[in-house]
Design an enzyme around this catalytic site. Structure first.
Site, PDB file in Angstrom:
ATOM      1  N   ASN A   8     -24.667   1.244 -16.807  1.00  0.00           N
ATOM      2  CA  ASN A   8     -24.958  -0.350 -17.055  1.00  0.00           C
ATOM      3  C   ASN A   8     -26.690   0.165 -16.189  1.00  0.00           C
ATOM      4  O   ASN A   8     -26.800  -0.089 -15.016  1.00  0.00           O
ATOM      5  CB  ASN A   8     -24.158  -0.810 -16.229  1.00  0.00           C
ATOM      6  CG  ASN A   8     -24.505  -2.582 -15.756  1.00  0.00           C
ATOM      7  OD1 ASN A   8     -25.686  -2.851 -16.179  1.00  0.00           O
ATOM      8  ND2 ASN A   8     -23.988  -2.925 -15.044  1.00  0.00           N
ATOM      9  N   TRP A   9     -27.385  -0.334 -16.900  1.00  0.00           N
ATOM     10  CA  TRP A   9     -28.936  -0.209 -16.339  1.00  0.00           C
ATOM     11  C   TRP A   9     -29.364  -0.951 -15.653  1.00  0.00           C
ATOM     12  O   TRP A   9     -30.021  -1.470 -15.427  1.00  0.00           O
ATOM     13  CB  TRP A   9     -29.735   0.306 -17.558  1.00  0.00           C
ATOM     14  CG  TRP A   9     -29.525   1.731 -18.133  1.00  0.00           C
ATOM     15  CD1 TRP A   9     -28.297   2.567 -17.885  1.00  0.00           C
ATOM     16  CD2 TRP A   9     -30.702   1.986 -19.046  1.00  0.00           C
ATOM     17  NE1 TRP A   9     -28.698   3.682 -18.639  1.00  0.00           N
ATOM     18  CE2 TRP A   9     -29.808   3.520 -19.304  1.00  0.00           C
ATOM     19  CE3 TRP A   9     -31.874   1.920 -19.699  1.00  0.00           C
ATOM     20  CZ2 TRP A   9     -30.423   4.325 -20.233  1.00  0.00           C
ATOM     21  CZ3 TRP A   9     -32.305   2.365 -20.899  1.00  0.00           C
ATOM     22  CH2 TRP A   9     -31.729   3.460 -21.289  1.00  0.00           C
ATOM     23  N   LYS A  10     -28.571  -2.665 -16.010  1.00  0.00           N
ATOM     24  CA  LYS A  10     -29.046  -3.787 -15.179  1.00  0.00           C
ATOM     25  C   LYS A  10     -30.580  -3.968 -15.358  1.00  0.00           C
ATOM     26  O   LYS A  10     -30.552  -3.790 -15.725  1.00  0.00           O
ATOM     27  CB  LYS A  10     -29.095  -3.757 -13.973  1.00  0.00           C
ATOM     28  CG  LYS A  10     -27.241  -3.500 -13.047  1.00  0.00           C
ATOM     29  CD  LYS A  10     -26.791  -3.167 -11.944  1.00  0.00           C
ATOM     30  CE  LYS A  10     -25.313  -2.519 -11.510  1.00  0.00           C
ATOM     31  NZ  LYS A  10     -25.204  -2.968 -10.259  1.00  0.00           N
ATOM     32  N   HIS A  95     -19.647  -9.354 -15.360  1.00  0.00           N
ATOM     33  CA  HIS A  95     -19.479  -8.628 -14.069  1.00  0.00           C
ATOM     34  C   HIS A  95     -20.380  -9.243 -12.956  1.00  0.00           C
ATOM     35  O   HIS A  95     -20.551 -10.754 -13.569  1.00  0.00           O
ATOM     36  CB  HIS A  95     -21.455  -7.431 -14.444  1.00  0.00           C
ATOM     37  CG  HIS A  95     -21.667  -6.733 -13.590  1.00  0.00           C
ATOM     38  ND1 HIS A  95     -22.042  -7.044 -12.521  1.00  0.00           N
ATOM     39  CD2 HIS A  95     -21.147  -5.049 -13.354  1.00  0.00           C
ATOM     40  CE1 HIS A  95     -22.444  -5.258 -11.452  1.00  0.00           C
ATOM     41  NE2 HIS A  95     -21.649  -4.745 -12.176  1.00  0.00           N
ATOM     42  N   GLU A  97     -21.972  -9.967 -11.155  1.00  0.00           N
ATOM     43  CA  GLU A  97     -23.764 -10.260 -10.215  1.00  0.00           C
ATOM     44  C   GLU A  97     -23.199 -11.153 -11.953  1.00  0.00           C
ATOM     45  O   GLU A  97     -24.953 -12.162 -11.170  1.00  0.00           O
ATOM     46  CB  GLU A  97     -24.464  -8.644 -11.162  1.00  0.00           C
ATOM     47  CG  GLU A  97     -24.928  -7.895  -9.950  1.00  0.00           C
ATOM     48  CD  GLU A  97     -24.927  -6.441 -10.132  1.00  0.00           C
ATOM     49  OE1 GLU A  97     -25.215  -5.625 -11.289  1.00  0.00           O
ATOM     50  OE2 GLU A  97     -24.572  -5.940  -9.627  1.00  0.00           O
ATOM     51  N   GLU A 165     -14.468  -3.297 -11.078  1.00  0.00           N
ATOM     52  CA  GLU A 165     -16.101  -3.110 -10.136  1.00  0.00           C
ATOM     53  C   GLU A 165     -15.270  -3.770  -8.668  1.00  0.00           C
ATOM     54  O   GLU A 165     -15.835  -5.175  -8.586  1.00  0.00           O
ATOM     55  CB  GLU A 165     -16.246  -3.523 -10.844  1.00  0.00           C
ATOM     56  CG  GLU A 165     -17.523  -3.127 -12.167  1.00  0.00           C
ATOM     57  CD  GLU A 165     -17.815  -2.835 -11.638  1.00  0.00           C
ATOM     58  OE1 GLU A 165     -18.690  -1.889 -12.671  1.00  0.00           O
ATOM     59  OE2 GLU A 165     -18.861  -3.393 -12.197  1.00  0.00           O
ATOM     60  N   GLY A 171     -22.902  -0.978  -5.823  1.00  0.00           N
ATOM     61  CA  GLY A 171     -24.531  -0.794  -5.195  1.00  0.00           C
ATOM     62  C   GLY A 171     -24.478  -0.547  -3.087  1.00  0.00           C
ATOM     63  O   GLY A 171     -25.585  -0.313  -3.083  1.00  0.00           O
ATOM     64  N   SER A 205     -20.456   1.984  -7.205  1.00  0.00           N
ATOM     65  CA  SER A 205     -20.695   3.362  -6.745  1.00  0.00           C
ATOM     66  C   SER A 205     -20.320   4.843  -6.584  1.00  0.00           C
ATOM     67  O   SER A 205     -19.841   5.874  -5.910  1.00  0.00           O
ATOM     68  CB  SER A 205     -20.773   3.603  -5.353  1.00  0.00           C
ATOM     69  OG  SER A 205     -21.592   2.270  -4.427  1.00  0.00           O
ATOM     70  N   GLY A 226     -23.470   2.201 -12.458  1.00  0.00           N
ATOM     71  CA  GLY A 226     -24.581   1.250 -12.307  1.00  0.00           C
ATOM     72  C   GLY A 226     -25.950   2.112 -11.961  1.00  0.00           C
ATOM     73  O   GLY A 226     -26.608   2.877 -13.158  1.00  0.00           O
ATOM     74  N   GLY A 227     -26.262   2.502 -10.614  1.00  0.00           N
ATOM     75  CA  GLY A 227     -27.797   3.250 -10.244  1.00  0.00           C
ATOM     76  C   GLY A 227     -27.844   4.514 -11.041  1.00  0.00           C
ATOM     77  O   GLY A 227     -28.513   4.798 -11.293  1.00  0.00           O
TER      78      GLY A 227
HETATM   79  P1  PGA Z   1     -23.398   0.985  -8.931  1.00  0.00           P
HETATM   80  O1  PGA Z   1     -23.171   0.076 -10.316  1.00  0.00           O
HETATM   81  O2  PGA Z   1     -22.722   1.642 -10.116  1.00  0.00           O
HETATM   82  O3  PGA Z   1     -24.307   0.981  -8.930  1.00  0.00           O
HETATM   83  O4  PGA Z   1     -21.901   0.608  -7.962  1.00  0.00           O
HETATM   84  C1  PGA Z   1     -21.841  -0.183 -11.335  1.00  0.00           C
HETATM   85  C2  PGA Z   1     -21.887  -1.728 -11.746  1.00  0.00           C
HETATM   86  O5  PGA Z   1     -22.300  -2.559 -11.280  1.00  0.00           O
HETATM   87  O6  PGA Z   1     -21.708  -1.326 -13.024  1.00  0.00           O
END
Ligand code: PGA
Length: 246
Positions: A8-10, A95, A97, A165, A171, A205, A226-227
């Protein structure tokens, strides 16, 4: 169950960065584990660029959201059919976010998931508790309510993936204990048992250093990353971790 490792590149990167990241992932994937399905979900504007970079590979392409309507007067939104038209097979929905930034409710997420499934996409429905909810002992109840409300009729193992999640793990570099992940995934599995063998991913994470341990948990069928998905080597190291438990 064959694991799925999804990036997930956000809202990160640039067109040039997207092109080079996908090229690197593709190169590493050619020598990577064949027992893991890979998916990348770039920001909307870079989907064509990334799709071009993936052409002819087995790596799947996905969006990070879609609208609940098939088309129409919805300024700034993107339909599931548009994602399918660009070669996407998956879309991340609900998600945390989006739930936080855009006030998305589980009922809205269910409507979006229905639209995605109607357009032939696989909906990756995200659920997870906040830290306060976990501390209050309510994590399983919160996730149960999110699943019941966010998963639409007609969703099954061929068009639905669940991503657990925990909001406090996204994050932050923090993750739940292996025992807590196992308990939550067992609970989620029981809630969607009537939908067939739905993949249940863990997200929050996930890094190369913890991937093998998390992916080895029973009922964890891959990761939403994500990251660490913004570095090809890290993303593929996580895929290797998932492969060990495949
Ligand atoms: P993260 O994000 O790996 O940066 O914690 C995961 C996500 O929000 O899908």
């Amino acid at each position: 169950m064959r694991p799925l490792v999804a990036g997930n590149w956000k809202m990160n990167g640039s067109r040039a960065m997207a092109a080079s990241l996908v090229a690197e992932i593709r190169t590493l994937a050619a020598a990577g584990p064949a027992s893991v399905d890979l998916l990348v979900c770039p920001p909307f504007p870079y989907i064509p660029e990334v799709g071009g970079g993936l052409a002819g590979s087995a790596i799947a392409l996905g969006g990070q959201d879609c609208h609940m309507a098939a088309a129409g007067a919805h300024t700034g939104d993107v339909s599931a059919a548009m994602l399918a038209d660009l070669g996407c097979s998956h879309v991340i929905l609900g998600h945390s976010e989006r739930r936080a930034d855009h006030g998305e409710s589980s009922l809205l997420v269910a409507a979006k998931a229905k639209a995605a499934i109607d357009a032939g996409l696989t909906a990756i429905v995200c659920v997870g508790e906040t830290e306060a909810e976990r501390d209050a002992g309510k994590a399983e109840n919160i996730v149960e309510k999110q699943i019941i409300e966010s998963v639409p009729a007609g969703a099954n193992s061929s068009n639905l993936v669940i991503a657990y999640e925990p909001v406090w793990a996204i994050g932050t570099g923090r993750t739940p204990s292996v025992a807590d992940v196992a308990a939550m995934h067992r609970h989620i599995r029981s809630l969607v048992a009537d939908r067939g063998p739905v993949r249940v991913l863990y997200g929050g994470s996930v890094k190369p250093a913890n991937a093998a341990e998390l992916m080895a948990v029973a009922e964890v069928n891959g990761a939403l990353v994500g990251g660490a998905s913004l570095k090809a080597a890290d993303f593929m190291a996580i895929a290797a971790g998932a492969a060990v438990s495949a």
